[in-house]
Write an enzyme that holds these catalytic residues in place. Sequence first.
Site, mmCIF file in Angstrom:
data_model
loop_
_atom_site.group_PDB
_atom_site.id
_atom_site.type_symbol
_atom_site.label_atom_id
_atom_site.label_comp_id
_atom_site.label_asym_id
_atom_site.label_seq_id
_atom_site.Cartn_x
_atom_site.Cartn_y
_atom_site.Cartn_z
ATOM 1 N N HIS A 44 -18.317 11.264 -10.376
ATOM 2 C CA HIS A 44 -17.806 11.030 -11.697
ATOM 3 C C HIS A 44 -17.194 9.857 -11.475
ATOM 4 O O HIS A 44 -17.508 8.740 -12.364
ATOM 5 C CB HIS A 44 -16.704 12.316 -12.058
ATOM 6 C CG HIS A 44 -16.304 11.663 -13.562
ATOM 7 N ND1 HIS A 44 -16.837 12.446 -14.422
ATOM 8 C CD2 HIS A 44 -15.543 11.041 -14.181
ATOM 9 C CE1 HIS A 44 -16.933 12.236 -15.707
ATOM 10 N NE2 HIS A 44 -15.890 11.224 -16.276
ATOM 11 N N HIS A 91 -18.567 15.280 -21.161
ATOM 12 C CA HIS A 91 -17.079 15.729 -20.725
ATOM 13 C C HIS A 91 -17.686 17.073 -21.251
ATOM 14 O O HIS A 91 -16.607 17.931 -21.919
ATOM 15 C CB HIS A 91 -16.029 15.696 -21.976
ATOM 16 C CG HIS A 91 -15.409 15.081 -21.656
ATOM 17 N ND1 HIS A 91 -13.910 15.081 -22.215
ATOM 18 C CD2 HIS A 91 -14.501 13.777 -20.919
ATOM 19 C CE1 HIS A 91 -12.988 14.285 -22.050
ATOM 20 N NE2 HIS A 91 -13.151 14.373 -20.847
ATOM 21 N N GLU A 308 -5.505 10.721 -16.805
ATOM 22 C CA GLU A 308 -6.044 10.331 -17.900
ATOM 23 C C GLU A 308 -6.144 10.240 -19.476
ATOM 24 O O GLU A 308 -6.430 10.871 -20.032
ATOM 25 C CB GLU A 308 -7.545 11.124 -17.375
ATOM 26 C CG GLU A 308 -7.976 10.894 -16.153
ATOM 27 C CD GLU A 308 -9.157 12.202 -16.453
ATOM 28 O OE1 GLU A 308 -9.858 12.323 -16.301
ATOM 29 O OE2 GLU A 308 -9.410 11.469 -14.919
#
Length: 734
Positions: A44, A91, A308
């Site tokens: 990612h 996402h 996050e």
Amino acid sequence: MQATLDQAIKLGLREEEFEKIKQVLGRTPNFNETAMYSVMWSEHCSYKNSIKWLKTLPRDGERLLVKAGEENAGLVDIGDGWGCVFKIESHNHPSAIEPFQGAATGVGGIHRDIFTMGARPIAALNSLRFGEMDNPKTKWLLKGIVKGIGHYGNCFGVPTVAGEVYYEDCYQTNPLVNAMSVGVVRVGETVSATSHGEGNPVFIVGASTGKDGIGGASFASADISENSAEQLPSVQVGDPFEEKKLLEACLETIKTGAIIGMQDMGAAGITCSTSEMSAKGEHGMIIHLDKVPTRQANMKAWEMLLSESQERMLVVIKKGREQEIQKIFDKWDIHCVQIGEVTKDKNIKFYMHGELVGDVPAESLVLGGGAPVYEREYSEPKYFAQIKAFNPDSIPVPTDLKEVAFELVQLPNIASKKWIYEQYDSMVGTGNTHTNAPSDAAVVRIHGAKKALAVTTDCNSRYVFADPYKGAMIAVSEAARNIVCSGGVPVAITNCLNFGNPYNPEVYYQFVHAIKGMGEACLKLGTPVTGGNVSFYNQSEDGPVYPTPTIGMVGVLESLDQKMTMHFKKPGDVIYVVGVNRNDMNCSEYLHHLCGVTHSPAPHFDMEEEYKVQQTILNLISEKIINSAHDISEGGLFTCVLESAMAGGLGFHMHTDANIRKDAFLFGEGQSRVVVSINHHYQPIFEAEMKDVPFTKIGVVSADKEVCVDNDVWGYINDWKDAYDTALEKLING
């Protein structure tokens, strides 16, 4: 305490990567350091399995103000002293597990990428993929994801102006949620994601740090399985009102000139922002983690490094101007806390209550620095044999074409997405011109400028599944065609590359050939790639999703007077197809969902033909010869004409071509075709303009509201519109 190989592997690192970390540090890393490398070297963040091919994409253009990958988002010059900042990202994994927050935080994250550069977001778009609509889980995912997108966007105050939604079996376990943001900024007023100047203070601004989203980057770099729901802490929680305040505070601070650099804390949080900003500025940092505002007590160092949590920025400020910036954030009631300072040496050193808990070279963590780069093996997919074996003659021509057409326009991939888009605020900010005058791409005005932007997201993933090279070319070309049909000149793209597991040679074949096709189309159309996102591991026990290289494209209209709409304007206008109608029903919705053919070649496409059609349409619009333009895509020619008629509340009489089987003529999805309507007095002028491109007169707009094909009345436009508008809602509430 030294980390073990077993711990490294559980964090997602490979054995050879753990050995490489030891070589970089000259010692065995501790657990905190290993955790940092695990997220920064995840797919990612590092693009380790894709960067080799991404670098082959065209990334240069006369309008580009920053090179691809240099900043948080792409930046292009749109003239008159204005720049456009835009980006699309996925996402997917969070949305598969917790659809509302997964989608909401996807929207919030992509907007932060825009305003962290100093631009104000003015438009949001999305691209969504779901499984079969009769499945209860699909309905749960759809409702949650749409609600999440609407909630965040509506509260944040940026209109959702466009998007696309598809439904296929392969997305049942892995829905795709791709979010795009578009912003504008005066040229020269942007800020970079960099850090330099020894002694300059480092601040964290925005929301408190919590345990939500820990390891999200690693979570996004693994296949979805039945155990994925246990990883809910990997799904972030968003607060759009906090982000709205953060937006205003950040834009205000940028105007002071006191900011050295700013970066959104997205994937990998504090680890990512400190390492990337330091590596770019060729400096290091000292960071005191115990000074970070937290939502939970007694958070461990690695939890803070990997969190996050949303609505946070890392900001480097010119020394001596701290109070000036503090006052602005205090005014907006937002945390603004100094957590460290810039150092001359190039390591990032993390302290917790005075104890050194991590010490790593910034460059070693980041993409383009020490992050690993791999080239995976690939091989032609075995299912290609089924595609090549398809014989269109095996499909009988239906006896009742009207019934087929009526069923076709109610398929979820074709029917109106009204149930979805009515949940989004499309008018906030008064910039969207699309609601009352629809065009193929959304056209958004820029307040304070004469210009407007045309924006779109596009990808028919079934075409890419059938032929990755051609399918990706079609995705780029359709995005450009939608912008052209709206009166805009395509400028640049951002991409969101959604694929299965890169260690699967057939998946990697799809990826490599899609990149090649995308690059060729971008070169021909003059639309360089400004950046984007790679999302691998969209794969479950059922197999990979269709390869889905979603294209987000921006075009420019010199003024709103250039805008072209899709609806028929008045009775008596003549309907033409610009481009070539062919005996081609490959990969169409008709063939796939009504005839049950899952494997057929991609529809006809030729890049030179596409380019000529687009240039011709732009010329027809600039000369004000045509009254409407709508490109032929899913559902084919009949659906295209019907949509233009429904949007204007008029009927039409059309005829087919005796040389083409009727189902292929009406429902085939051969590319590079646009339906236009013109005043009948302009026919000689129109036909004189068509020097390089074939065209066919297929009918006329009528006042009687009839839908008439080959002199056979197929009912009235209001009945078709009712079926088209309500089909999706009936399926959802079914």
